[in-house]
Scaffold this motif. Structure first.
Motif, PDB file in Angstrom:
ATOM      1  N   GLN A  88       0.812  -1.210   0.000  1.00 57.40           N
ATOM      2  CA  GLN A  88       0.000   0.000   0.000  1.00 57.40           C
ATOM      3  C   GLN A  88       0.854   1.273   0.000  1.00 57.40           C
ATOM      4  O   GLN A  88       0.674   2.119  -0.873  1.00 57.40           O
ATOM      5  CB  GLN A  88      -0.981  -0.035   1.172  1.00 57.40           C
ATOM      6  CG  GLN A  88      -1.916  -1.250   1.126  1.00 57.40           C
ATOM      7  CD  GLN A  88      -2.765  -1.277  -0.142  1.00 57.40           C
ATOM      8  OE1 GLN A  88      -3.860  -0.725  -0.179  1.00 57.40           O
ATOM      9  NE2 GLN A  88      -2.270  -1.923  -1.193  1.00 57.40           N
ATOM     10  N   TRP A  91       2.853   1.922  -3.539  1.00 57.43           N
ATOM     11  CA  TRP A  91       2.288   2.585  -4.716  1.00 57.43           C
ATOM     12  C   TRP A  91       2.536   4.093  -4.701  1.00 57.43           C
ATOM     13  O   TRP A  91       3.014   4.641  -5.703  1.00 57.43           O
ATOM     14  CB  TRP A  91       0.804   2.257  -4.849  1.00 57.43           C
ATOM     15  CG  TRP A  91       0.545   0.833  -5.226  1.00 57.43           C
ATOM     16  CD1 TRP A  91       0.000  -0.154  -4.443  1.00 57.43           C
ATOM     17  CD2 TRP A  91       0.839   0.208  -6.486  1.00 57.43           C
ATOM     18  NE1 TRP A  91      -0.061  -1.335  -5.128  1.00 57.43           N
ATOM     19  CE2 TRP A  91       0.442  -1.139  -6.391  1.00 57.43           C
ATOM     20  CE3 TRP A  91       1.390   0.663  -7.684  1.00 57.43           C
ATOM     21  CZ2 TRP A  91       0.585  -2.038  -7.450  1.00 57.43           C
ATOM     22  CZ3 TRP A  91       1.540  -0.230  -8.737  1.00 57.43           C
ATOM     23  CH2 TRP A  91       1.148  -1.563  -8.614  1.00 57.43           C
ATOM     24  N   LYS A 112      -5.861  -2.416  -4.902  1.00 56.41           N
ATOM     25  CA  LYS A 112      -6.986  -2.375  -3.978  1.00 56.41           C
ATOM     26  C   LYS A 112      -7.274  -3.815  -3.569  1.00 56.41           C
ATOM     27  O   LYS A 112      -7.408  -4.690  -4.427  1.00 56.41           O
ATOM     28  CB  LYS A 112      -8.212  -1.755  -4.655  1.00 56.41           C
ATOM     29  CG  LYS A 112      -9.468  -1.729  -3.805  1.00 56.41           C
ATOM     30  CD  LYS A 112      -9.327  -0.794  -2.622  1.00 56.41           C
ATOM     31  CE  LYS A 112     -10.632  -0.705  -1.835  1.00 56.41           C
ATOM     32  NZ  LYS A 112     -10.493   0.105  -0.604  1.00 56.41           N
ATOM     33  N   HIS A 113      -7.348  -4.083  -2.253  1.00 62.10           N
ATOM     34  CA  HIS A 113      -7.544  -5.474  -1.819  1.00 62.10           C
ATOM     35  C   HIS A 113      -8.787  -6.048  -2.495  1.00 62.10           C
ATOM     36  O   HIS A 113      -9.868  -5.445  -2.468  1.00 62.10           O
ATOM     37  CB  HIS A 113      -7.697  -5.539  -0.298  1.00 62.10           C
ATOM     38  CG  HIS A 113      -7.472  -6.921   0.244  1.00 62.10           C
ATOM     39  ND1 HIS A 113      -8.409  -7.930   0.099  1.00 62.10           N
ATOM     40  CD2 HIS A 113      -6.431  -7.466   0.924  1.00 62.10           C
ATOM     41  CE1 HIS A 113      -7.953  -9.028   0.662  1.00 62.10           C
ATOM     42  NE2 HIS A 113      -6.756  -8.775   1.160  1.00 62.10           N
ATOM     43  N   ILE A 116     -13.569  -7.046  -0.645  1.00 64.82           N
ATOM     44  CA  ILE A 116     -14.012  -5.715  -0.241  1.00 64.82           C
ATOM     45  C   ILE A 116     -14.000  -5.551   1.282  1.00 64.82           C
ATOM     46  O   ILE A 116     -13.495  -4.556   1.819  1.00 64.82           O
ATOM     47  CB  ILE A 116     -15.413  -5.421  -0.807  1.00 64.82           C
ATOM     48  CG1 ILE A 116     -15.370  -5.403  -2.331  1.00 64.82           C
ATOM     49  CG2 ILE A 116     -15.925  -4.076  -0.285  1.00 64.82           C
ATOM     50  CD1 ILE A 116     -16.719  -5.225  -2.985  1.00 64.82           C
ATOM     51  N   HIS A 182      -8.463  -1.302   3.917  1.00 62.85           N
ATOM     52  CA  HIS A 182      -9.856  -1.202   3.479  1.00 62.85           C
ATOM     53  C   HIS A 182     -10.147   0.157   2.837  1.00 62.85           C
ATOM     54  O   HIS A 182     -10.870   0.231   1.836  1.00 62.85           O
ATOM     55  CB  HIS A 182     -10.789  -1.422   4.677  1.00 62.85           C
ATOM     56  CG  HIS A 182     -12.237  -1.178   4.358  1.00 62.85           C
ATOM     57  ND1 HIS A 182     -12.979  -2.035   3.574  1.00 62.85           N
ATOM     58  CD2 HIS A 182     -13.069  -0.157   4.695  1.00 62.85           C
ATOM     59  CE1 HIS A 182     -14.213  -1.560   3.447  1.00 62.85           C
ATOM     60  NE2 HIS A 182     -14.300  -0.419   4.111  1.00 62.85           N
ATOM     61  N   GLN A 183      -9.559   1.212   3.377  1.00 60.25           N
ATOM     62  CA  GLN A 183      -9.883   2.563   2.934  1.00 60.25           C
ATOM     63  C   GLN A 183      -9.104   2.988   1.688  1.00 60.25           C
ATOM     64  O   GLN A 183      -9.607   3.763   0.868  1.00 60.25           O
ATOM     65  CB  GLN A 183      -9.604   3.566   4.063  1.00 60.25           C
ATOM     66  CG  GLN A 183     -10.492   3.395   5.277  1.00 60.25           C
ATOM     67  CD  GLN A 183     -10.059   4.290   6.430  1.00 60.25           C
ATOM     68  OE1 GLN A 183      -8.920   4.780   6.470  1.00 60.25           O
ATOM     69  NE2 GLN A 183     -10.955   4.499   7.376  1.00 60.25           N
ATOM     70  N   TYR A 184      -7.900   2.483   1.536  1.00 64.39           N
ATOM     71  CA  TYR A 184      -6.991   3.032   0.521  1.00 64.39           C
ATOM     72  C   TYR A 184      -7.236   2.399  -0.841  1.00 64.39           C
ATOM     73  O   TYR A 184      -7.480   1.197  -0.968  1.00 64.39           O
ATOM     74  CB  TYR A 184      -5.540   2.802   0.947  1.00 64.39           C
ATOM     75  CG  TYR A 184      -4.534   3.522   0.090  1.00 64.39           C
ATOM     76  CD1 TYR A 184      -4.540   4.906  -0.010  1.00 64.39           C
ATOM     77  CD2 TYR A 184      -3.577   2.812  -0.616  1.00 64.39           C
ATOM     78  CE1 TYR A 184      -3.615   5.574  -0.801  1.00 64.39           C
ATOM     79  CE2 TYR A 184      -2.638   3.469  -1.405  1.00 64.39           C
ATOM     80  CZ  TYR A 184      -2.672   4.849  -1.490  1.00 64.39           C
ATOM     81  OH  TYR A 184      -1.756   5.502  -2.274  1.00 64.39           O
ATOM     82  N   ASP A 185      -7.137   3.201  -1.878  1.00 63.02           N
ATOM     83  CA  ASP A 185      -7.326   2.721  -3.247  1.00 63.02           C
ATOM     84  C   ASP A 185      -6.237   3.292  -4.150  1.00 63.02           C
ATOM     85  O   ASP A 185      -6.344   4.405  -4.657  1.00 63.02           O
ATOM     86  CB  ASP A 185      -8.703   3.139  -3.765  1.00 63.02           C
ATOM     87  CG  ASP A 185      -9.011   2.534  -5.132  1.00 63.02           C
ATOM     88  OD1 ASP A 185      -8.144   1.835  -5.686  1.00 63.02           O
ATOM     89  OD2 ASP A 185     -10.131   2.758  -5.633  1.00 63.02           O
ATOM     90  N   ARG A 187      -5.431   2.230  -7.111  1.00 64.40           N
ATOM     91  CA  ARG A 187      -5.614   1.837  -8.521  1.00 64.40           C
ATOM     92  C   ARG A 187      -5.297   2.960  -9.508  1.00 64.40           C
ATOM     93  O   ARG A 187      -4.716   2.677 -10.579  1.00 64.40           O
ATOM     94  CB  ARG A 187      -7.040   1.307  -8.722  1.00 64.40           C
ATOM     95  CG  ARG A 187      -7.237  -0.098  -8.162  1.00 64.40           C
ATOM     96  CD  ARG A 187      -8.668  -0.589  -8.294  1.00 64.40           C
ATOM     97  NE  ARG A 187      -9.576   0.170  -7.427  1.00 64.40           N
ATOM     98  CZ  ARG A 187     -10.853  -0.169  -7.237  1.00 64.40           C
ATOM     99  NH1 ARG A 187     -11.349  -1.242  -7.842  1.00 64.40           N
ATOM    100  NH2 ARG A 187     -11.619   0.567  -6.442  1.00 64.40           N
TER     101      ARG A 187
END
Length: 262
Positions: A88, A91, A112-113, A116, A182-185, A187
């Motif tokens: 995480q 990136w 992104k995990h 969900i 869970h919160q971080y994206d 992509r």
């Protein structure tokens, strides 16, 4: 024991060697990487971190702290070896202003995990269990490592440190990292990434469905070059199969430039 807000860094090897930077997983320290580091046999300058036991850092805070620590030690480029949670902050490190990544190797990592609510379920399980069962689980994990892997005296010492670090505060910090997952994206970053990206998986991974991660990378990450699955390894692929993992990482680092997977 260092204060919770301190980020720790250790550098092994000469600066003339290629640099490999290890970003640890959810446990947040270098206590499980000893066997892998030994398997590299001084063919790289190996940089390793232990995260602070912070309860309020964001992913960008992790990435900024890692970048500053690297620059403070005169390291302005190198390969990132990002294990699980370590993927995480890896990136945003690819988009850092002063540090330049030569490539990224995801060891049971992800963008992104793909599950969900998976990280939140793990956090709920961890917070629901009393501390003593949590400590027992860690002891069983350490016993598994001792029985299933040939550990050097240094690795056995680090495994003892692994157990000693599993305090109540450490457990809370791991819970906060699950919330960040869970919160971080990342992509949007991955879709723009053109430095070489590889994926290293252990076949018996119950935490990250690696076929889904690799499928997403093939379709969406311009820099993705391919991956390797080690069949007798688990989620902690660098620790459960250190010799095979080290050989594969070195091959990727030393590979001639290859065409992008389109």
């Amino acid at each position: 024991m260092p204060l919770p807000e301190e980020l720790q860094i250790r550098v092994h090897g000469d600066s003339s060697l290629p640099t490999l930077i290890y970003l640890p997983g959810l446990h947040g320290d270098w206590t499980l990487i000893t066997g892998f580091r030994a398997a590299l046999k001084d063919r790289v300058r190996f940089v390793e971190f232990t995260y602070p036991r912070t309860l309020d850092w964001s992913i960008d805070d992790y990435a900024n702290a890692l970048e500053q620590a690297l620059l403070t030690h005169g390291i302005d480029h190198g390969w990132l070896l990002a294990e699980s949670f370590g993927s995480q902050p890896a990136w945003p490190l690819l988009a850092a202003s002063s540090f330049k990544a030569d490539g990224l190797i995801l060891a049971a990592g992800f963008v992104k995990h793909p599950l969900i609510f998976g990280p939140l379920i793990l956090r709920w399980i961890g917070s629901w269990r009393p501390y003593n069962p949590f400590k027992l689980t860690m002891k069983v994990f350490a016993l598994y490592r001792r029985l299933c892997h040939r550990l050097t005296p240094e690795a056995r010492k680090d495994l003892d440190e692994f157990l000693a670090r599993r305090t109540t505060l450490d457990r809370r910090a791991m819970g906060e990292r699950l919330t960040l997952i869970h919160q971080y994206d990342p992509r949007p970053i991955a879709r723009k990434t053109r430095v070489p990206v590889y994926y290293l998986a252990g076949f018996f991974d119950l935490l990250v469905p690696w076929p889904r991660v690799r499928r997403w990378l093939r379709k969406n990450c311009p820099g993705y070059r391919g991956g390797k699955t080690i069949w007798l390894a688990d989620h902690t692929v660098l620790a459960s199969s250190p010799v095979t993992a080290a050989a594969q990482v070195l091959r990727w680092m030393n590979a001639a430039p290859q065409p992008l997977l389109l």
